[in-house]
Structures are given as structure tokens and as C-alpha cells.
Design a protein around this motif. Structure first.
Motif: not given
Length: 839
Positions: A213, A218, A246, A248, A318, A619, A621, A720, A723, A748
Motif C-alpha cells: 500500500r 493499484v 487489500e 491494491g 483499515r 479511502s 470503500t 482510493e 476500495s 481503486e
């Protein structure tokens, strides 16, 4: 084509630039994503019939395996009959969904359903479904796949190339549409050395997840190599591959070697089959020896000395927030002292940081304080596929029992293995009973706590923590710990190996340094430390060698297709060509996405006069965008269910309702921990400001007003965005809310593709620019100008109020532009199928 092959052969020059098509050999699904996929296929058949075509043209062209594993919940636990109770409730809640899937297996050729109660999709894939090499009418070729679950990457550990996609892309793949992708960069990750005795494969993957990460992978492949790989079991490798989402990466790949073939034999594949795999892979140069220098060149190189890996966990919010076990107490205190509710903060006010209370449970008083554990779960394919960590957990439980140490009864403990083979070998190891005595009775064979199906806390427990404003914790051997995923009440959620899950549960708190503090006291009042109950690698390996055998797996998987009495009793609708929709159903509903489709292409235009629905941070999600768990009693989705005669006790979960767009649209952005800057920093929940009236209202209600007024919507986001899980409803939901574009700092991989698949435009700020640096608040009116012709990665002009700036169009390939011009990938495929049928 020859040109595509030449692009791949010229990878050094073409990586990250050239577009290639990827046509997988098969498709893998689970029921949360599989139900809406089959709903879409049925809806597409209706559309074809409406346009005077042959509905049969909508049928998978490659094998499709669907494993039902996401529906069982931890309603009952800590009892010998917990599994039976939970499975009975699973069918009681989901019989309509299961009947629909059973109909799908009769309606669509090549769709195989693995009934509930057999295990988790990725573990079943690893132990049973994976071919490694396909054999089709005498033709041999590598086993490749896409799956409607992001952890499809687990099978990379066995040398099968595959990754997660949204249901939208998977449906297209089923119908013969190759996945359009930019030829990826490949990061080489060299593993050296061997694990220290106290470390596990879980510790390795959490360490790697943190490192990757930070590095940034990604949209890239990661390939593991080096002599250290040879010291890892196949199950260890699968654990590392499992968490590619997780860290990426698109995938985390281990080439096939002799250890891979030994695993195939161990899990019941025949010697003849394994010989074919070996001979083919050696003939085509795909067989690997990790002890030798391959000389392979990668886009970038990283390394890890396995001997440096220490026992660790990840959290509290996370999976890539690595914490050494020896540093956990200090890290927890930092989170407790952080007044912000960020990734490392609980927003506890200073006056409340020493809060504690007395919880009376089953007639006994217990002191609870910040960090006290309320859920401890051995769960998830990530770890329950690995005999070494499960046997270690059983040994920890047994050694603790022998010393008189047990887990407090108010902690909701559960064991949800990824296959029935786990129960078989734990029983042979005489470890099933010690685990059950510590509260880890088998609760079912499915994802359960890892997906958020943790059920309710025990009576009075959650209320006591909320009443006293105490941060309660969960600890699980899962792969995700995003806010409100495990349980709405647990603000702190930690990922750990199964033996550490047992150890923390014994301690009863995450506010502890297990490396030096006692876990508890023996019956004689003697302090017990982690080292006193931790097994040696030799103890674990002796049991694996004796009891984890091919006979166990062969016996379990010989009956996998047989179903069970509940499954067999489901009555399938008689028309295999078109589904007979029930408009009163709150589970299965004819999808709206194809109702207005015509052969002629729609006219796409610039986005004009758009309002901002949400202004989000980093982040965010897919759990924030489209939750899978509990349906809040005060939410728009609850209101809809109530209006249709469904009471709270029968709401089930959002994941189980994904076959009904009317529920899912209302559940979009329904996460109680969502932080929308439009309503002010520090405020969380599924609300926004409807700017024409300045009212703060639920997000769904605001979107309804905007749609009624003809106002398009955009979303602003940070890094992100999207994600987490590969949820097509995280794109379908915004589409139904009227969202036309998303402007983010980064996306993501899977979610960006899903947005394109639904005709929503993903756009990225230019380097160094963000919503904050541009001064965007979200209260502006947005105009997005695309120009006359769309080009992959082109600059696009955005006007927001009195500000004008450029963003990058994240339609990354020519094929994606074609999908967008058609209104989405399924519309593109549908038109092609209709044209083929008319020839």
C-alpha cells in the motif's frame, strides 16, 4: 489476435500503455454478487424478447461456478447446535433467492450452483474447482478466471491467473466479451529467508499489505519469487494472494512449482490429473523452480526477508494499517487520544478516556472499558484455508483450557470454516472440542463475520458500551475491517491470525501488549502469558502431516453437488427461458437497466448544471457506497420494506437484497459511518444537503428530488475511492441516484471499471490538485465539457461555480469509450447479441 500477442511479447515497451483483451477460461461467483448477476441475465433475456430476438442468445459461453456462501449469519453461537440453527435461519430468510438461483442453473447452460453449507467460494475454488490447466476436447490451456468477488485472487497462490471484477464485467465475460485492460506493469516481490517460529502466514500477508500500500500497486500485477517462496506451503501462498485487493494489486501471483502439485494431490486431485498439469506447464515453460534465479525482469522490485516478520495485527479501521503485537497497546492509546474519527482515531473526548462500566451478563459482573472485545471470530477464506493457523488456534485454545483460562461469555465467539474439510481434520486432531469449549463452535460454512454477517451482539452488551460511550472492539481472522462492516457498534476492528484471535479473546481486550502482559490467570492464580499457550511449528506440522490428508478432502468434495434436504425441497419455476417476475417480491425484481434499451445508440452529452451529491474524503470503500450488512431501522430502505409489509426482524441484509433494485437504490451510501463534508466535518451518516431547499435529508431522498427536477449529480472524492469489495451495486446504486460523474484523486481498479460499466464517468484531479486545493465545497454548480470526441485519458474541462479546472478522463481504453457510448458494458454486449441474432 496476432497484434494483441505482439503487444504482450513487447511488454517492456508496452506495459502501462497498450490496450489488450483478456478472455478468461471461466467465471466464479458467490451469491451476494451472483443473484444480481443472474437477475441481470434474466432481465437481458426479457429485453431481447421485447426487441423480437431469441432470448437464448443470453447464455454463458464459458463455465460459471456459483458458490452460495454469503447468506449464512451468526445468529447462534457458542453452542453445539449453532450451525444447524444458523443454516435453518439462512433458508428461512433466503429461500426466495435460493429458488431463483436454482432456476438460473436450469435456465442458463454452464451455470453450476454449489449449494449453501459447503464452504466459502475462494476456499472451495482452491480446494476443488481450480483446474490449473483446462482440458477441453483434447485442447490444454491455462486455467484463468474472473470472479465477482475481489478475493478471487486467492487462487493466484495455486498458479491460476484471475482477479475480481464487478458483476457487470463478469456478466459480460460470461457472454463472451473480453475484458478490456491496459497491459499491466508487474512488480516483482522477492521473498528470502524463513519464518521465525512465532510468526504465521497471516503475519506475512499483513506485513506485505502494509508495504505494498505504501509502494502503490493499484492496477498492477504483483509476482512473488525468490528462495523464500519455497519455504512457504501452498496454503501460505494462497493467504498472501487472497489479500491482493487489500494491498491494491490486480493480482498477487505465484507460479506453479512442485509444492503446488503436492497440494493438488493433498486436496484429492488424482495423480493422472496432476501429471497432466506438470507435463503441460513444463512443455510451455510455465513451471517454476523458486530455488533458482529465473532472471525475470519486472517493472519494479521489492523484497522481504521472511525471518524479519513479527507477530502483528491490522487496524483499527483499515487492513493495511499494520501494528506489531508488541506495539498494539501504545497504538490503541494513540487512537484513543485522537479527538478526530480518522483511520487512527475514535473521537473520544478527553473527559471520557478513562471510562469504564460494569456489565452484568448471565448473573455475573464484568468490568468493561475502552478496547474490550465483544466479537472474536475465526472466519474468512484468507485464513480458514490454511491448516497451519487453524491447528495453531486449536492448540492455543487447548493449552489455555489446560491452564484453566477461558473466554468471557459476553464475547460473541464463532468459528466459520471455509470448507467442511476443516471440520474433518480439526476433529481428527482432537481440537474441535477445545475450540468449542472456548466458545468457538462451528457457526456455519460461509463468510459470516468477515462479510459483516456477525449477527446481533449478546443481549445487553452493545447497549452497555453505547450508554457509557465506551469503544468496543472486534478481532477476526478476516481480510477487511472497514468502519461498520464487522458490526455497527464496534468502532475498533482488528485483523489477526486465528491463534491470535483466540489469544486476544482470552485477554478480553485490544488495549494490551500481548508480548509482555499476562493474558490472564490460571485456576491457581498464576499469570499466563502468550508464550505459555503458543504452539511450536513442530507441534503444528506433526498434526498436519498425520491428519490433513487427501482422504479428508476426497470424502468431503465427493458430496459437494448433492445439496441437502432444504435445498432439494426448493421448487423451481417451470419456464427455463424467461423468469416470471413477482412484482410483490422484495428480494427479486426485474432490473430497470434494460427496460428502455433500443438498438440505436443513446446520445451522450456534456454534464450541465449538476449538483454535488457528496463531497467525500480518502479511502471511501464500497462498504461505504453500498453496505452489505444490517439495514438500519430508520433508513429509506427500511421505510420501503415497512411499506411492503416487512418488519425489522425480517429485513435480512443489504447483501441479501441485491436482487431488488428498489431496496439497493435506497441502500446506496447508507453506511452509518459515512463522512460527507457537505454536512460538516465530524458529522457521520447517510445524509446530505439538498441545495435548492438547504435541507439536510437522507441521500436517497435528496437524489429523488434532484431526479424529479432533472438535475444531474456528481460526487467529489479523495484518494482510493471505491476500495474494498468488488460490488457492482457500488456503481449501480449511484447510477440509480442520478450520478453522472465522479471526480476523485484516485480510484481503486475494480470500482473505476464498474463505474464505466454503468455509464458513469470517472475523472481524476490533476497531480497536486484536490477538492480542497481548488477550494471546492460541494455547493457549486458543475459543468463538465467532453468535447466532440472522447479519447482515453484525455483532459476534460470542469467548471464549478466561478472556478474552472482540468481533470483526466478515466476512460482508459477504446473499448471503455465504446461501453460508455452504449450507456454501459451490458448495453454494449446486449446490442452485439441482438445484431448477431439478426444475421
Amino acid at each position: 489476435t496476432k497484434a494483441d500477442v505482439e503487444k504482450i511479447l513487447a511488454w517492456k515497451q508496452t506495459q502501462g500503455q497498450e490496450e489488450i483483451p483478456f478472455a478468461p477460461a471461466r467465471v466464479l461467483m458467490q451469491d451476494f454478487t451472483g443473484v444480481p448477476a443472474v437477475v441481470d441475465l434474466a432481465g437481458m433475456r426479457d429485453c431481447v424478447a421485447r426487441l423480437n430476438g431469441n432470448p437464448k442468445v443470453i447464455n454463458p459461453l464459458v463455465p460459471v461456478d456459483l458458490v452460495i456462501d454469503h447468506s449464512v449469519q451468526v445468529d447462534a453461537s457458542r453452542s453445539a447446535d449453532a450451525k444447524d440453527i444458523n443454516e435453518a435461519k439462512e433458508f428461512e430468510r433466503n429461500s426466495e433467492r435460493f429458488t431463483f438461483l436454482k432456476w438460473g442453473s436450469t435456465a442458463f447452460e454452464g451455470l453450476q450452483i454449489i449449494p449453501p453449507g459447503n464452504g466459502i467460494v475462494h476456499q472451495v475454488n482452491l480446494e476443488y474447482l481450480a483446474r490449473v490447466v483446462f482440458e477441453n476436447n483434447g485442447l490444454l490451456y491455462p486455467d484463468t478466471l474472473v470472479g465477482t468477488d475481489s478475493h478471487t485472487t486467492m487462487v493466484n497462490g495455486l498458479g491460476c491467473l484471475g482477479w475480481g471484477v464487478g458483476g457487470i464485467e463478469a456478466e459480460a465475460a460470461m457472454l463472451g466479451q473480453p475484458q478490456s485492460m491496459v497491459l499491466p506493469q508487474v512488480v516483482g516481490y522477492k521473498l528470502t529467508g524463513k519464518l521465525a517460529p512465532a510468526a504465521t502466514a497471516t503475519d506475512v500477508v499483513l506485513t506485505i499489505t502494509n508495504a505494498l500500500r505504501k509502494f502503490g500497486v493499484v492496477g498492477k500485477f504483483v509476482e512473488f519469487y525468490g528462495e523464500g517462496v519455497a519455504s512457504l506451503s501452498l496454503a501460505d501462498r494462497a493467504t498472501i494472494s487472497n489479500m491482493a485487493p487489500e494491498y491494491g494489486a490486480t493480482c498477487g501471483f505465484f507460479p506453479v512449482d512442485e509444492i503446488s502439485l503436492e497440494y493438488l494431490l493433498q486436496t484429492g486431485r488424482t495423480q493422472k490429473r496432476v501429471d497432466t498439469v506438470r507435463d503441460y506447464l513444463k512443455a510451455v515453460g510455465l513451471f517454476f523452480d523458486f530455488t533458482k534465479d529465473s532472471g525475470i525482469e519486472y517493472s519494479a522490485n521489492l523484497s522481504l526477508d521472511l525471518s524479519s516478520v513479527v507477530p502483528c495485527i491490522a487496524g483499527p479501521k483499515r487492513p493495511h494499517d499494520w501494528v506489531a503485537v508488541s506495539e498494539q497497546q501504545a497504538d490503541f492509546q494513540k487512537c484513543l487520544n485522537n479527538t478526530e474519527s480518522g483511520f487512527k482515531g475514535f473521537a473520544v473526548q478527553e473527559a471520557n478516556r478513562a471510562a469504564s462500566a460494569t456489565l452484568n451478563y448471565e448473573g455475573k459482573d464484568y468490568t468493561i472499558d475502552h478496547g474490550s472485545i465483544v466479537i472474536a471470530a475465526i472466519t474468512s477464506c484468507t485464513n480458514t484455508s490454511n491448516p497451519s493457523v487453524l491447528i495453531a488456534a486449536g492448540l492455543v485454545a487447548k493449552k489455555a483450557l489446560d491452564l484453566g483460562l477461558t473466554i468471557k461469555p459476553y464475547i460473541k465467539t464463532s468459528l466459520s470454516p471455509g470448507s467442511q474439510a476443516v471440520e474433518a481434520y480439526l476433529r481428527k486432531c482432537n481440537l474441535l472440542e477445545p475450540l468449542a469449549q472456548q466458545g468457538f463452535s462451528i457457526a456455519g460454512y460461509g463468510c459470516m463475520t468477515c462479510i459483516g454477517n456477525s449477527g446481533q451482539l449478546y443481549p445487553g452488551v452493545g447497549e452497555k458500551f453505547i450508554e457509557n460511550k465506551i469503544v468496543c472492539s472486534s478481532v477476526l481472522s478476516g481480510n477487511r475491517n472497514f468502519e461498520a462492516r464487522v458490526h455497527p457498534d464496534t468502532a475498533a476492528n482488528y485483523l489477526a491470525s486465528p491463534p491470535l484471535v483466540v489469544a486476544y479473546a482470552l485477554a478480553g481486550t485490544m488495549n494490551i501488549n500481548l508480548a509482555k502482559d499476562p493474558i490472564g490467570k490460571s485456576a491457581e492464580g498464576v499469570d499466563i502469558f502468550l508464550k505459555d499457550i503458543w504452539p511450536t511449528p513442530e507441534e503444528v506440522q506433526v498434526l498436519i502431516k498425520e491428519h490433513v490428508t487427501s482422504a479428508v478432502f476426497s470424502e468431503v468434495y465427493s458430496r459437494i453437488k448433492q445439496g441437502n434436504a432444504r435445498w432439494d425441497a426448493l421448487k423451481v419455476p417451470t419456464n427455463p427461458l424467461q423468469y416470471q417476475w413477482d412484482e410483490k417480491s422484495t428480494y427479486i425484481h426485474n432490473p430497470p437497466f434494460f427496460a428502455g434499451v433500443q438498438l440505436a445508440l443513446p446520445t451522450n452529452s456534456d454534464i450541465k448544471g449538476a449538483s454535488c451529491l457528496l463531497n467525500l474524503g480518502d479511502s471511501v470503500t464500497t462498504d461505504h457506497i453500498s453496505p452489505a450488512g444490517d439495514i438500519n431501522a430508520k433508513s429509506p430502505a427500511a421505510r420501503y420494506l415497512n411499506e411492503n409489509g416487512i418488519q425489522k426482524i425480517d429485513f435480512n441484509t443489504y447483501g441479501a437484497r441485491r436482487g431488488n433494485d428498489l431496496v439497493m437504490a435506497r441502500g446506496t451510501f447508507a453506511n452509518t459511518r459515512l463522512s460527507n463534508k457537505i454536512v460538516g466535518t465530524g458529522n457521520t451518516g447517510p445524509v446530505t444537503i439538498h441545495f435548492p431547499t438547504s435541507e439536510q435529508i437522507p441521500i436517497f431522498d435528496a437524489s429523488e428530488r434532484y431526479i424529479a427536477a432533472g438535475t444531474p449529480l456528481v460526487i467529489l472524492a479523495g484518494k482510493e475511492y471505491g476500495s474494498g469489495s468488488s460490488r457492482d451495486w457500488a456503481a449501480k446504486g449511484p447510477y440509480m441516484l442520478g450520478v453522472k460523474g465522479v471526480i476523485a484523486e484516485s480510484f481503486e481498479r475494480i470500482h473505476r471499471s464498474n463505474l464505466v460499466g454503468m455509464g458513469i464517468v470517472p475523472m481524476c484531479y490533476k497531480a497536486g490538485e484536490t477538492a480542497a486545493t481548488l477550494g471546492l465545497k460541494g455547493n457549486e454548480t458543475f459543468d463538465v465539457t467532453f468535447g466532440e470526441k472522447l479519447v482515453p485519458g484525455m483532459d476534460v474541462e470542469v467548471k464549478a461555480g466561478d472556478k474552472t479546472f482540468k481533470v483526466t478522463l478515466r476512460l482508459d481504453t477504446v473499448a471503455e469509450i465504446a461501453y460508455y457510448n452504449n450507456g454501459g458494458i451490458l448495453h454494449y454486449v446486449l446490442r452485439n447479441k441482438l445484431q448477431e441474432g439478426s444475421k
